[in-house]
Design a protein around this motif. Structure first.
Motif, PDB file in Angstrom:
ATOM      1  N   ILE A   1      43.655 -79.009 -52.798  1.00 56.15           N
ATOM      2  CA  ILE A   1      43.329 -80.117 -53.701  1.00 56.15           C
ATOM      3  C   ILE A   1      44.365 -81.222 -53.560  1.00 56.15           C
ATOM      4  O   ILE A   1      44.031 -82.417 -53.528  1.00 56.15           O
ATOM      5  CB  ILE A   1      43.240 -79.622 -55.156  1.00 56.15           C
ATOM      6  N   GLN A   2      45.641 -80.836 -53.462  1.00 55.49           N
ATOM      7  CA  GLN A   2      46.687 -81.836 -53.266  1.00 55.49           C
ATOM      8  C   GLN A   2      46.463 -82.591 -51.958  1.00 55.49           C
ATOM      9  O   GLN A   2      46.594 -83.818 -51.907  1.00 55.49           O
ATOM     10  CB  GLN A   2      48.064 -81.180 -53.275  1.00 55.49           C
ATOM     11  N   SER A   3      46.101 -81.863 -50.912  1.00 55.17           N
ATOM     12  CA  SER A   3      45.824 -82.496 -49.626  1.00 55.17           C
ATOM     13  C   SER A   3      44.650 -83.464 -49.729  1.00 55.17           C
ATOM     14  O   SER A   3      44.676 -84.566 -49.178  1.00 55.17           O
ATOM     15  CB  SER A   3      45.534 -81.427 -48.565  1.00 55.17           C
ATOM     16  N   PHE A   4      43.611 -83.069 -50.471  1.00 55.00           N
ATOM     17  CA  PHE A   4      42.439 -83.935 -50.651  1.00 55.00           C
ATOM     18  C   PHE A   4      42.842 -85.239 -51.337  1.00 55.00           C
ATOM     19  O   PHE A   4      42.488 -86.337 -50.890  1.00 55.00           O
ATOM     20  CB  PHE A   4      41.375 -83.214 -51.474  1.00 55.00           C
ATOM     21  N   LEU A   5      43.603 -85.143 -52.420  1.00 55.46           N
ATOM     22  CA  LEU A   5      44.017 -86.338 -53.154  1.00 55.46           C
ATOM     23  C   LEU A   5      44.942 -87.218 -52.329  1.00 55.46           C
ATOM     24  O   LEU A   5      44.857 -88.449 -52.364  1.00 55.46           O
ATOM     25  CB  LEU A   5      44.700 -85.926 -54.463  1.00 55.46           C
ATOM     26  N   ILE A   6      45.825 -86.583 -51.568  1.00 54.09           N
ATOM     27  CA  ILE A   6      46.696 -87.351 -50.675  1.00 54.09           C
ATOM     28  C   ILE A   6      45.858 -88.174 -49.707  1.00 54.09           C
ATOM     29  O   ILE A   6      46.121 -89.362 -49.461  1.00 54.09           O
ATOM     30  CB  ILE A   6      47.644 -86.405 -49.906  1.00 54.09           C
ATOM     31  N   ASN A   7      44.814 -87.565 -49.181  1.00 57.08           N
ATOM     32  CA  ASN A   7      44.004 -88.259 -48.186  1.00 57.08           C
ATOM     33  C   ASN A   7      43.083 -89.308 -48.797  1.00 57.08           C
ATOM     34  O   ASN A   7      42.789 -90.311 -48.155  1.00 57.08           O
ATOM     35  CB  ASN A   7      43.218 -87.239 -47.371  1.00 57.08           C
ATOM     36  N   VAL A   8      42.641 -89.101 -50.033  1.00 60.96           N
ATOM     37  CA  VAL A   8      41.919 -90.167 -50.727  1.00 60.96           C
ATOM     38  C   VAL A   8      42.832 -91.377 -50.880  1.00 60.96           C
ATOM     39  O   VAL A   8      42.431 -92.526 -50.619  1.00 60.96           O
ATOM     40  CB  VAL A   8      41.418 -89.678 -52.104  1.00 60.96           C
TER      41      VAL A   8
ATOM     42  N   VAL B   1      39.878 -89.999 -44.183  1.00 62.77           N
ATOM     43  CA  VAL B   1      38.569 -89.525 -44.668  1.00 62.77           C
ATOM     44  C   VAL B   1      38.261 -88.161 -44.078  1.00 62.77           C
ATOM     45  O   VAL B   1      37.873 -87.217 -44.794  1.00 62.77           O
ATOM     46  CB  VAL B   1      37.449 -90.531 -44.311  1.00 62.77           C
ATOM     47  N   PHE B   2      38.427 -88.045 -42.763  1.00 66.67           N
ATOM     48  CA  PHE B   2      38.159 -86.757 -42.112  1.00 66.67           C
ATOM     49  C   PHE B   2      39.113 -85.683 -42.634  1.00 66.67           C
ATOM     50  O   PHE B   2      38.724 -84.524 -42.791  1.00 66.67           O
ATOM     51  CB  PHE B   2      38.279 -86.901 -40.598  1.00 66.67           C
ATOM     52  N   ALA B   3      40.359 -86.080 -42.905  1.00 67.99           N
ATOM     53  CA  ALA B   3      41.321 -85.121 -43.444  1.00 67.99           C
ATOM     54  C   ALA B   3      40.924 -84.675 -44.846  1.00 67.99           C
ATOM     55  O   ALA B   3      41.022 -83.490 -45.186  1.00 67.99           O
ATOM     56  CB  ALA B   3      42.720 -85.747 -43.472  1.00 67.99           C
ATOM     57  N   ALA B   4      40.463 -85.630 -45.665  1.00 68.04           N
ATOM     58  CA  ALA B   4      40.031 -85.284 -47.023  1.00 68.04           C
ATOM     59  C   ALA B   4      38.858 -84.306 -46.985  1.00 68.04           C
ATOM     60  O   ALA B   4      38.806 -83.334 -47.757  1.00 68.04           O
ATOM     61  CB  ALA B   4      39.653 -86.545 -47.790  1.00 68.04           C
ATOM     62  N   LEU B   5      37.912 -84.556 -46.090  1.00 67.16           N
ATOM     63  CA  LEU B   5      36.750 -83.664 -45.975  1.00 67.16           C
ATOM     64  C   LEU B   5      37.172 -82.288 -45.461  1.00 67.16           C
ATOM     65  O   LEU B   5      36.730 -81.256 -45.975  1.00 67.16           O
ATOM     66  CB  LEU B   5      35.713 -84.282 -45.037  1.00 67.16           C
ATOM     67  N   PHE B   6      38.049 -82.280 -44.452  1.00 64.55           N
ATOM     68  CA  PHE B   6      38.480 -80.999 -43.894  1.00 64.55           C
ATOM     69  C   PHE B   6      39.321 -80.216 -44.889  1.00 64.55           C
ATOM     70  O   PHE B   6      39.304 -78.980 -44.897  1.00 64.55           O
ATOM     71  CB  PHE B   6      39.265 -81.220 -42.601  1.00 64.55           C
ATOM     72  N   SER B   7      40.051 -80.931 -45.749  1.00 64.13           N
ATOM     73  CA  SER B   7      40.873 -80.225 -46.735  1.00 64.13           C
ATOM     74  C   SER B   7      40.016 -79.388 -47.677  1.00 64.13           C
ATOM     75  O   SER B   7      40.473 -78.372 -48.208  1.00 64.13           O
ATOM     76  CB  SER B   7      41.729 -81.223 -47.529  1.00 64.13           C
ATOM     77  N   LEU B   8      38.752 -79.802 -47.872  1.00 64.07           N
ATOM     78  CA  LEU B   8      37.839 -79.014 -48.711  1.00 64.07           C
ATOM     79  C   LEU B   8      37.446 -77.711 -48.035  1.00 64.07           C
ATOM     80  O   LEU B   8      37.074 -76.743 -48.704  1.00 64.07           O
ATOM     81  CB  LEU B   8      36.577 -79.835 -49.023  1.00 64.07           C
ATOM     82  N   ALA B   9      37.532 -77.700 -46.698  1.00 62.92           N
ATOM     83  CA  ALA B   9      37.154 -76.492 -45.954  1.00 62.92           C
ATOM     84  C   ALA B   9      38.342 -75.594 -45.635  1.00 62.92           C
ATOM     85  O   ALA B   9      38.149 -74.461 -45.178  1.00 62.92           O
ATOM     86  CB  ALA B   9      36.453 -76.904 -44.650  1.00 62.92           C
ATOM     87  N   ILE B  10      39.549 -76.089 -45.865  1.00 62.07           N
ATOM     88  CA  ILE B  10      40.732 -75.314 -45.482  1.00 62.07           C
ATOM     89  C   ILE B  10      40.794 -73.972 -46.192  1.00 62.07           C
ATOM     90  O   ILE B  10      41.070 -72.935 -45.576  1.00 62.07           O
ATOM     91  CB  ILE B  10      42.015 -76.129 -45.738  1.00 62.07           C
ATOM     92  N   THR B  11      40.527 -73.973 -47.502  1.00 64.76           N
ATOM     93  CA  THR B  11      40.644 -72.728 -48.261  1.00 64.76           C
ATOM     94  C   THR B  11      39.710 -71.642 -47.732  1.00 64.76           C
ATOM     95  O   THR B  11      40.172 -70.539 -47.406  1.00 64.76           O
ATOM     96  CB  THR B  11      40.403 -72.976 -49.757  1.00 64.76           C
ATOM     97  N   PRO B  12      38.390 -71.892 -47.616  1.00 59.97           N
ATOM     98  CA  PRO B  12      37.522 -70.831 -47.080  1.00 59.97           C
ATOM     99  C   PRO B  12      37.843 -70.468 -45.634  1.00 59.97           C
ATOM    100  O   PRO B  12      37.773 -69.292 -45.255  1.00 59.97           O
ATOM    101  CB  PRO B  12      36.108 -71.407 -47.208  1.00 59.97           C
ATOM    102  N   LEU B  13      38.203 -71.445 -44.814  1.00 56.66           N
ATOM    103  CA  LEU B  13      38.528 -71.151 -43.415  1.00 56.66           C
ATOM    104  C   LEU B  13      39.803 -70.315 -43.311  1.00 56.66           C
ATOM    105  O   LEU B  13      39.866 -69.341 -42.538  1.00 56.66           O
ATOM    106  CB  LEU B  13      38.699 -72.452 -42.625  1.00 56.66           C
ATOM    107  N   ALA B  14      40.827 -70.693 -44.095  1.00 49.62           N
ATOM    108  CA  ALA B  14      42.082 -69.941 -44.060  1.00 49.62           C
ATOM    109  C   ALA B  14      41.895 -68.533 -44.600  1.00 49.62           C
ATOM    110  O   ALA B  14      42.485 -67.572 -44.090  1.00 49.62           O
ATOM    111  CB  ALA B  14      43.155 -70.677 -44.861  1.00 49.62           C
ATOM    112  N   ASN B  15      41.053 -68.397 -45.630  1.00 50.66           N
ATOM    113  CA  ASN B  15      40.796 -67.059 -46.178  1.00 50.66           C
ATOM    114  C   ASN B  15      40.053 -66.172 -45.182  1.00 50.66           C
ATOM    115  O   ASN B  15      40.259 -64.954 -45.141  1.00 50.66           O
ATOM    116  CB  ASN B  15      39.987 -67.164 -47.475  1.00 50.66           C
ATOM    117  N   LYS B  16      39.186 -66.787 -44.367  1.00 53.60           N
ATOM    118  CA  LYS B  16      38.383 -66.007 -43.428  1.00 53.60           C
ATOM    119  C   LYS B  16      39.093 -65.755 -42.109  1.00 53.60           C
ATOM    120  O   LYS B  16      39.093 -64.625 -41.586  1.00 53.60           O
ATOM    121  CB  LYS B  16      37.048 -66.712 -43.165  1.00 53.60           C
ATOM    122  N   PHE B  17      39.704 -66.793 -41.544  1.00 55.22           N
ATOM    123  CA  PHE B  17      40.283 -66.684 -40.202  1.00 55.22           C
ATOM    124  C   PHE B  17      41.807 -66.594 -40.196  1.00 55.22           C
ATOM    125  O   PHE B  17      42.397 -66.341 -39.142  1.00 55.22           O
ATOM    126  CB  PHE B  17      39.844 -67.871 -39.335  1.00 55.22           C
ATOM    127  N   GLY B  18      42.426 -66.821 -41.339  1.00 53.86           N
ATOM    128  CA  GLY B  18      43.885 -66.786 -41.409  1.00 53.86           C
ATOM    129  C   GLY B  18      44.486 -68.177 -41.332  1.00 53.86           C
ATOM    130  O   GLY B  18      44.009 -69.033 -40.593  1.00 53.86           O
TER     131      GLY B  18
END
Length: 442
Positions: free
Chosen positions: A153-160, A305-322
């Protein structure tokens, strides 16, 4: 020994409010990244010396963040332990932003270039005073089970904030029709001046929102949630802290060196690189150079913008793939994006490499802190977060000192500096895979 009391699970909006002020700080930081070279060039700086001026940022961070971290670890006020530093840094940051684009008007006090450099130093010192406590605040307040989410979430706000800050000069020119070329007797374009005014104002307001909407744990609660109630207070010297730096921090430092070396080169040389490579312009006062400066803001906004969007996917991706695997792939994609800019001479196509750059930027903002935070002792979280900032500042200092030499070695073509940045970013990705051994559930 595991904690008896877990930190309360926070709602989405509680975590959001905690980092909301970082969005405003990032608006200012992004304005600085996209426009500092433009301002300094306009008031007389030599392109071969630009990287030396940019040393103000990492030098400020190298010394300021550990001091702020150590101080905030020991500070307990009615406002909290981190919030007072966040507020103080925001006030000074905003003032420096108001003065820097007007450096030419203070020529009777100091030469414009030196006044601009001094304002850059003040801006960077205060940005660092503000940023470090924001990192520690998430570690203080968020339970380990929500740590990926908190930093995402912090990463998302930073990128906004980065999108807004990067786009401001372009929007002022094309939507509000503010002049994008210096008028008679001016050196800096009005678009840049008004963008810095707006950015400074928003920075203050957003930080006030965090200060008013976030209630930090008082000492007794913090001790309870971190299992510190029965521990005897020990005086720990700074040298002891250095001797006991967690292994995870040392491992992350290798990856951090190459990724931040790359980012520094990108921020310093993108405007000059695309001005020469795409617009065929080298005169910092020309219409074409200023158009390139605005477009640098646009492509920087795009990667945000791309970073903000990807930051939303970081949590599920990190939980699944490490975390480590996601970190590695993200950095390699950023490196490929930067290298590809050498082969693009259409300004619109420059948006494509920003996909990779944005993915790497989101990962850099979130994953090192998620990996590191679990290995830090609760009593020294702030100071170790500050010391960790050395892994950001030292590579930038190296890039700043070597920038002019490297530029001369690549025939003075700034676009080649972006290729070097891309190679460095890709190396960082390889290092993330090879050297980081922290367990995913640490």
């Amino acid at each position: 020994m595991s904690n008896i009391f877990k930190k309360p699970l926070l709602s989405f909006w509680q975590i959001w409010n905690m980092s909301f002020g970082f969005m405003g700080v990032q608006i200012g930081y992004s304005l600085q990244n996209a426009n500092t070279s433009r301002i300094l060039s306009a008031i007389g700086a030599d392109p071969h010396n630009l990287s030396l001026f940019w040393l103000a940022a990492p030098l400020a961070g190298l010394f300021v963040q550990p001091i702020v971290g150590l101080s905030s670890d020991k500070t307990w006020t009615r406002l909290g332990r981190r919030i007072p530093f966040i507020l103080g840094g925001a006030i000074v940051s905003a003032l420096a932003m108001f003065f820097m684009p007007n450096s030419e008007h203070f020529a009777q006090l100091l030469p414009a270039v030196f006044f601009g450099a001094m304002m850059l130093l003040f801006m960077d010192v205060s940005f660092n005073v503000t940023m470090q406590p924001f990192r520690a605040l998430v570690s203080d307040m968020v339970d380990e089970s929500q740590r990926n989410k908190g930093y995402a979430i912090q990463s998302f706000l930073i990128n906004v904030g980065a999108v807004v800050g990067s786009l401001l000069p372009f929007l002022l020119t094309n939507v509000f029709h503010v002049a994008n070329e210096p008028g008679a007797g001016q050196k800096v374009a009005p678009t840049v001046i008004w963008a810095f005014y707006f950015g400074g104002g928003v920075l203050l307001l957003s930080v006030l929102w965090t200060a008013l909407r976030t209630k930090e744990y008082p000492p007794e609660e913090y001790a309870k949630y971190n299992n510190l109630e029965d521990q005897v207070e020990e005086k720990v010297s700074f040298m002891d802290l250095l001797k006991n730096i967690p292994l995870t921090m040392k491992q992350l430092a290798i990856t951090q060196f190459f990724s931040w070396f790359a980012l520094f080169l990108m921020w310093v040389y993108t405007t000059q690189g695309i001005a020469e490579h795409v617009w065929g312009a080298s005169d910092a006062h020309s219409k074409e150079f200023n158009e390139a400066g605005n477009w640098t803001g646009v492509i920087f906004a795009a990667y945000s913008v791309f970073a903000a969007l990807f930051s939303l996917a970081i949590t599920p991706l990190a939980n699944k793939f490490g975390r480590k695997n996601v970190y590695m792939i993200s950095l390699i994609l950023g490196g490929l994006g930067l290298i590809s800019m050498l082969f693009i001479q259409d300004k619109n196509l420059l948006l494509i490499p920003m996909v990779g750059v944005g993915i790497s930027w989101a990962a850099i903002l979130a994953l090192p802190y998620a990996i590191l935070s679990s290995s830090l002792p609760p009593k020294q979280t702030g100071v170790y977060m500050g010391l960790f900032n050395a892994t950001i500042t030292i590579p930038q200092i190296a890039a700043g000192l070597l920038g002019g030499v490297i530029l001369s070695a690549v025939d003075g073509k700034a676009i080649n500096m972006l290729v070097i940045a891309g190679v460095s970013m890709a190396i960082a990705g390889v290092c993330a895979k090879l050297f980081i051994t922290a367990k995913e559930n640490d």
